[in-house]
Design an enzyme around this catalytic site. Structure first.
Site, mmCIF file in Angstrom:
data_model
loop_
_atom_site.group_PDB
_atom_site.id
_atom_site.type_symbol
_atom_site.label_atom_id
_atom_site.label_comp_id
_atom_site.label_asym_id
_atom_site.label_seq_id
_atom_site.Cartn_x
_atom_site.Cartn_y
_atom_site.Cartn_z
ATOM 1 N N CYS A 139 0.864 -1.179 0.000
ATOM 2 C CA CYS A 139 0.000 0.000 0.000
ATOM 3 C C CYS A 139 0.902 1.231 0.000
ATOM 4 C CB CYS A 139 -0.984 -0.016 1.169
ATOM 5 S SG CYS A 139 -0.263 0.164 2.816
ATOM 6 N N CYS B 91 -1.488 0.658 7.275
ATOM 7 C CA CYS B 91 -2.914 0.311 7.380
ATOM 8 C C CYS B 91 -3.257 -0.918 6.535
ATOM 9 C CB CYS B 91 -3.810 1.485 6.963
ATOM 10 S SG CYS B 91 -3.855 2.847 8.143
ATOM 11 N N ARG B 92 -3.399 -0.713 5.233
ATOM 12 C CA ARG B 92 -3.937 -1.768 4.373
ATOM 13 C C ARG B 92 -3.028 -2.967 4.204
ATOM 14 N NH1 ARG B 92 -5.119 1.860 -0.718
ATOM 15 N NH2 ARG B 92 -3.191 2.789 0.064
ATOM 16 N N SER B 93 -1.771 -2.756 3.834
ATOM 17 C CA SER B 93 -0.909 -3.912 3.555
ATOM 18 C C SER B 93 -0.557 -4.724 4.802
ATOM 19 C CB SER B 93 0.340 -3.509 2.773
ATOM 20 O OG SER B 93 1.077 -2.514 3.424
ATOM 21 N N ASN C 51 2.383 1.464 4.337
ATOM 22 C CA ASN C 51 2.588 0.194 5.046
ATOM 23 C C ASN C 51 2.237 0.301 6.529
ATOM 24 O OD1 ASN C 51 5.304 -2.110 5.761
ATOM 25 N ND2 ASN C 51 3.255 -2.614 5.112
ATOM 26 N N ASP D 91 -8.104 3.546 1.472
ATOM 27 C CA ASP D 91 -7.135 3.787 2.538
ATOM 28 C C ASP D 91 -7.859 4.353 3.766
ATOM 29 O OD1 ASP D 91 -5.035 4.484 4.188
ATOM 30 O OD2 ASP D 91 -3.816 5.313 2.561
#
Length: 161
Positions: free
Chosen positions: A10, A15-17, A13, A134
């Site tokens: 993301c 939140c999402r990934s 690095n 995000d």
């Protein structure tokens, strides 16, 4: 399950990934500990602002409420070497995908890069989504987590097949 190494990417690095990494680890463990030994998972960000930091607190809280532990994860930046270190690179959105591909040393060489949402099951409530929003900006940590869970389920099915 096939042996595979997968990198989730993301922007920062935080939140999402890392959430995708933690959720995927849990989904693989549901199939049994031996299967997890065949899967290498990691996460990274296209930007380096948060290198060394733990995942964002509100994202960790949402994940923890559903039983996912991200406390030990630390942000790192995507590197050109990742094309050779992983079998598959999964981007959270089209901009992440473009940023990753922009670093590819030679066209057609190294790991393929796809959108994580390519793995959404057809029956998912999120079917048709073309990116993972995000939550750092949307503030919808639970919604992002639900979408990631569905993508991870689809990825697990693809790997087991």
């Amino acid at each position: 399950m096939k042996t595979a190494s997968i990198l989730f990417v993301c922007l920062g690095n935080i939140c999402r990934s890392p959430t995708a990494e933690a959720v995927m680890r849990a989904k693989v463990e549901e199939l049994g500990p031996d299967l997890g030994a065949n899967l290498v998972l990691d996460s990274a960000g296209t930007g380096g602002w948060h290198v060394g930091e733990a995942p964002y607190g509100p994202m960790q809280a949402a994940a923890r409420a559903r039983g996912y532990d991200m406390a030990g994860l630390r942000a790192r930046q995507f590197a050109v070497a990742d094309f050779g270190a992983f079998d598959l690179i999964l981007a959270m959105d089209a901009q992440n995908l473009a940023d990753i591909e922009g670093q590819r040393p030679q066209a057609g060489q190294g790991a393929p890069v796809r959108l994580f949402t390519d793995y959404l099951p057809a029956q998912s409530a999120f079917a048709g989504a073309d990116h993972v929003p995000d939550p750092y900006y949307t503030r919808d940590f639970d919604g992002t987590l639900s979408l990631i869970e569905d993508c991870a389920e689809g990825l697990r099915t693809a790997l087991a097949g």
